[in-house]
Scaffold this motif. Sequence first.
Motif, PDB file in Angstrom:
ATOM      1  N   GLN A  95      62.140  60.102  28.081  1.00  0.00           N
ATOM      2  CA  GLN A  95      60.721  59.755  28.148  1.00  0.00           C
ATOM      3  C   GLN A  95      60.463  58.415  27.477  1.00  0.00           C
ATOM      4  O   GLN A  95      60.986  58.125  26.406  1.00  0.00           O
ATOM      5  CB  GLN A  95      59.874  60.838  27.468  1.00  0.00           C
ATOM      6  CG  GLN A  95      58.387  60.590  27.557  1.00  0.00           C
ATOM      7  CD  GLN A  95      57.564  61.742  26.980  1.00  0.00           C
ATOM      8  OE1 GLN A  95      58.080  62.814  26.679  1.00  0.00           O
ATOM      9  NE2 GLN A  95      56.272  61.505  26.848  1.00  0.00           N
ATOM     10  N   SER A  96      59.650  57.597  28.109  1.00  0.00           N
ATOM     11  CA  SER A  96      59.227  56.318  27.546  1.00  0.00           C
ATOM     12  C   SER A  96      57.975  56.554  26.711  1.00  0.00           C
ATOM     13  O   SER A  96      57.010  57.144  27.195  1.00  0.00           O
ATOM     14  CB  SER A  96      58.938  55.319  28.671  1.00  0.00           C
ATOM     15  OG  SER A  96      58.520  54.089  28.134  1.00  0.00           O
ATOM     16  N   VAL A  97      58.025  56.105  25.456  1.00  0.00           N
ATOM     17  CA  VAL A  97      56.908  56.313  24.536  1.00  0.00           C
ATOM     18  C   VAL A  97      56.343  54.955  24.142  1.00  0.00           C
ATOM     19  O   VAL A  97      57.032  54.147  23.502  1.00  0.00           O
ATOM     20  CB  VAL A  97      57.357  57.075  23.274  1.00  0.00           C
ATOM     21  CG1 VAL A  97      56.210  57.221  22.286  1.00  0.00           C
ATOM     22  CG2 VAL A  97      57.923  58.439  23.651  1.00  0.00           C
ATOM     23  N   PRO A  98      55.092  54.667  24.517  1.00  0.00           N
ATOM     24  CA  PRO A  98      54.484  53.403  24.092  1.00  0.00           C
ATOM     25  C   PRO A  98      54.176  53.428  22.595  1.00  0.00           C
ATOM     26  O   PRO A  98      53.672  54.419  22.067  1.00  0.00           O
ATOM     27  CB  PRO A  98      53.206  53.311  24.918  1.00  0.00           C
ATOM     28  CG  PRO A  98      52.986  54.654  25.520  1.00  0.00           C
ATOM     29  CD  PRO A  98      54.228  55.456  25.369  1.00  0.00           C
ATOM     30  N   ILE A  99      54.491  52.334  21.930  1.00  0.00           N
ATOM     31  CA  ILE A  99      54.248  52.173  20.496  1.00  0.00           C
ATOM     32  C   ILE A  99      53.338  50.960  20.319  1.00  0.00           C
ATOM     33  O   ILE A  99      53.573  49.906  20.905  1.00  0.00           O
ATOM     34  CB  ILE A  99      55.558  51.925  19.711  1.00  0.00           C
ATOM     35  CG1 ILE A  99      56.593  53.011  19.984  1.00  0.00           C
ATOM     36  CG2 ILE A  99      55.282  51.737  18.227  1.00  0.00           C
ATOM     37  CD1 ILE A  99      56.371  54.316  19.302  1.00  0.00           C
ATOM     38  N   SER A 100      52.323  51.125  19.501  1.00  0.00           N
ATOM     39  CA  SER A 100      51.418  50.023  19.178  1.00  0.00           C
ATOM     40  C   SER A 100      51.461  49.809  17.668  1.00  0.00           C
ATOM     41  O   SER A 100      51.306  50.764  16.901  1.00  0.00           O
ATOM     42  CB  SER A 100      50.003  50.368  19.636  1.00  0.00           C
ATOM     43  OG  SER A 100      49.101  49.353  19.257  1.00  0.00           O
ATOM     44  N   ILE A 101      51.672  48.559  17.259  1.00  0.00           N
ATOM     45  CA  ILE A 101      51.744  48.193  15.850  1.00  0.00           C
ATOM     46  C   ILE A 101      50.533  47.324  15.519  1.00  0.00           C
ATOM     47  O   ILE A 101      50.199  46.411  16.263  1.00  0.00           O
ATOM     48  CB  ILE A 101      53.044  47.400  15.546  1.00  0.00           C
ATOM     49  CG1 ILE A 101      54.284  48.173  16.010  1.00  0.00           C
ATOM     50  CG2 ILE A 101      53.116  47.023  14.074  1.00  0.00           C
ATOM     51  CD1 ILE A 101      54.536  49.474  15.309  1.00  0.00           C
ATOM     52  N   ASN A 144      55.254  41.469  22.535  1.00  0.00           N
ATOM     53  CA  ASN A 144      56.238  42.560  22.562  1.00  0.00           C
ATOM     54  C   ASN A 144      56.680  43.006  21.165  1.00  0.00           C
ATOM     55  O   ASN A 144      57.532  43.875  21.024  1.00  0.00           O
ATOM     56  CB  ASN A 144      57.449  42.193  23.416  1.00  0.00           C
ATOM     57  CG  ASN A 144      58.291  41.092  22.818  1.00  0.00           C
ATOM     58  OD1 ASN A 144      57.933  40.468  21.821  1.00  0.00           O
ATOM     59  ND2 ASN A 144      59.428  40.824  23.453  1.00  0.00           N
ATOM     60  N   GLN A 145      56.094  42.423  20.120  1.00  0.00           N
ATOM     61  CA  GLN A 145      56.355  42.907  18.767  1.00  0.00           C
ATOM     62  C   GLN A 145      55.273  43.876  18.296  1.00  0.00           C
ATOM     63  O   GLN A 145      55.472  44.594  17.316  1.00  0.00           O
ATOM     64  CB  GLN A 145      56.465  41.743  17.784  1.00  0.00           C
ATOM     65  CG  GLN A 145      57.707  40.912  17.992  1.00  0.00           C
ATOM     66  CD  GLN A 145      57.897  39.859  16.930  1.00  0.00           C
ATOM     67  OE1 GLN A 145      57.232  39.831  15.891  1.00  0.00           O
ATOM     68  NE2 GLN A 145      58.835  38.955  17.175  1.00  0.00           N
ATOM     69  N   THR A 146      54.148  43.891  18.973  1.00  0.00           N
ATOM     70  CA  THR A 146      53.056  44.791  18.581  1.00  0.00           C
ATOM     71  C   THR A 146      52.732  45.831  19.650  1.00  0.00           C
ATOM     72  O   THR A 146      51.985  46.769  19.383  1.00  0.00           O
ATOM     73  CB  THR A 146      51.776  43.995  18.248  1.00  0.00           C
ATOM     74  OG1 THR A 146      51.419  43.203  19.375  1.00  0.00           O
ATOM     75  CG2 THR A 146      51.981  43.120  17.014  1.00  0.00           C
ATOM     76  N   SER A 147      53.292  45.679  20.831  1.00  0.00           N
ATOM     77  CA  SER A 147      53.093  46.637  21.914  1.00  0.00           C
ATOM     78  C   SER A 147      54.374  46.713  22.730  1.00  0.00           C
ATOM     79  O   SER A 147      54.737  45.754  23.410  1.00  0.00           O
ATOM     80  CB  SER A 147      51.918  46.196  22.787  1.00  0.00           C
ATOM     81  OG  SER A 147      51.689  47.141  23.804  1.00  0.00           O
ATOM     82  N   PHE A 148      55.056  47.832  22.624  1.00  0.00           N
ATOM     83  CA  PHE A 148      56.340  48.000  23.304  1.00  0.00           C
ATOM     84  C   PHE A 148      56.573  49.488  23.526  1.00  0.00           C
ATOM     85  O   PHE A 148      55.796  50.328  23.050  1.00  0.00           O
ATOM     86  CB  PHE A 148      57.487  47.391  22.480  1.00  0.00           C
ATOM     87  CG  PHE A 148      57.545  47.868  21.054  1.00  0.00           C
ATOM     88  CD1 PHE A 148      58.205  49.047  20.709  1.00  0.00           C
ATOM     89  CD2 PHE A 148      56.923  47.147  20.041  1.00  0.00           C
ATOM     90  CE1 PHE A 148      58.234  49.492  19.395  1.00  0.00           C
ATOM     91  CE2 PHE A 148      56.962  47.578  18.718  1.00  0.00           C
ATOM     92  CZ  PHE A 148      57.623  48.758  18.399  1.00  0.00           C
ATOM     93  N   SER A 149      57.629  49.820  24.234  1.00  0.00           N
ATOM     94  CA  SER A 149      57.980  51.219  24.469  1.00  0.00           C
ATOM     95  C   SER A 149      59.402  51.476  24.013  1.00  0.00           C
ATOM     96  O   SER A 149      60.242  50.575  24.042  1.00  0.00           O
ATOM     97  CB  SER A 149      57.858  51.579  25.953  1.00  0.00           C
ATOM     98  OG  SER A 149      56.507  51.529  26.345  1.00  0.00           O
ATOM     99  N   ILE A 150      59.640  52.703  23.581  1.00  0.00           N
ATOM    100  CA  ILE A 150      60.995  53.148  23.275  1.00  0.00           C
ATOM    101  C   ILE A 150      61.320  54.285  24.231  1.00  0.00           C
ATOM    102  O   ILE A 150      60.421  54.948  24.750  1.00  0.00           O
ATOM    103  CB  ILE A 150      61.138  53.628  21.808  1.00  0.00           C
ATOM    104  CG1 ILE A 150      60.200  54.815  21.520  1.00  0.00           C
ATOM    105  CG2 ILE A 150      60.890  52.477  20.843  1.00  0.00           C
ATOM    106  CD1 ILE A 150      60.484  55.524  20.207  1.00  0.00           C
ATOM    107  N   THR A 151      62.598  54.489  24.468  1.00  0.00           N
ATOM    108  CA  THR A 151      63.045  55.608  25.299  1.00  0.00           C
ATOM    109  C   THR A 151      63.671  56.641  24.373  1.00  0.00           C
ATOM    110  O   THR A 151      64.580  56.329  23.606  1.00  0.00           O
ATOM    111  CB  THR A 151      64.062  55.135  26.358  1.00  0.00           C
ATOM    112  OG1 THR A 151      63.432  54.140  27.178  1.00  0.00           O
ATOM    113  CG2 THR A 151      64.528  56.293  27.217  1.00  0.00           C
TER     114      THR A 151
END
Length: 188
Positions: A95-101, A144-151
């Motif tokens: 699953q791809s999880v969006p992360i916001s910093i 892409n340092q404050t809004s990216f996705s991890i798998t």
Amino acid sequence: MFTKIAALLTALSAIGMAQAHGVIASPPRRQPGSAFQSACGLQMYQVVSSDQYGNQQGAEQNINSETTAACTLYLCRGMQFADNSGNVQHYTAGQSVPISIDIRAPHTGVANVSIVDTTTNSVIAGPLYNILDAYSTSHTIPANQTSFSITIPSLGGACSTAGKCVIQWWWDARPIDQTYMSCVDFTQ
């Protein structure tokens, strides 16, 4: 009386100056609550809850006789699962999880996102996202340092119990000796 008032004003002034830096904005990160206060003490609770964006070293300055062994500052900045059991996310392998910093004050450093086993405080997967020139003061911070996705990788049942695993964002601004971290509780 004057000495107590002066000390209080100095403490409040220091808290005001400490505001800023960075945290996970989403998914929901661990927050301080009564379990954090019990583990880390009232003084640290007041400092951390007034500035969740603060650095690790600032929190360490508030260790005192109220701080217990349960206050594991290098695991989710001491935030306790008991305060956050209502925010557990569920993710599946692949699953791809969006992360916001949210960065309020940049400092050049390195950052990464990993999965951490909370019982051993060890990385069991990752880094899943790595930033070698993180939140630099010498240029605009790339999106892409404050809004990216991890798998999410397959974790073989290691994270099936709530509170056992977290997604941890870790940022080390070595030139100024400041470290920041946030955690997201999840199961798989």
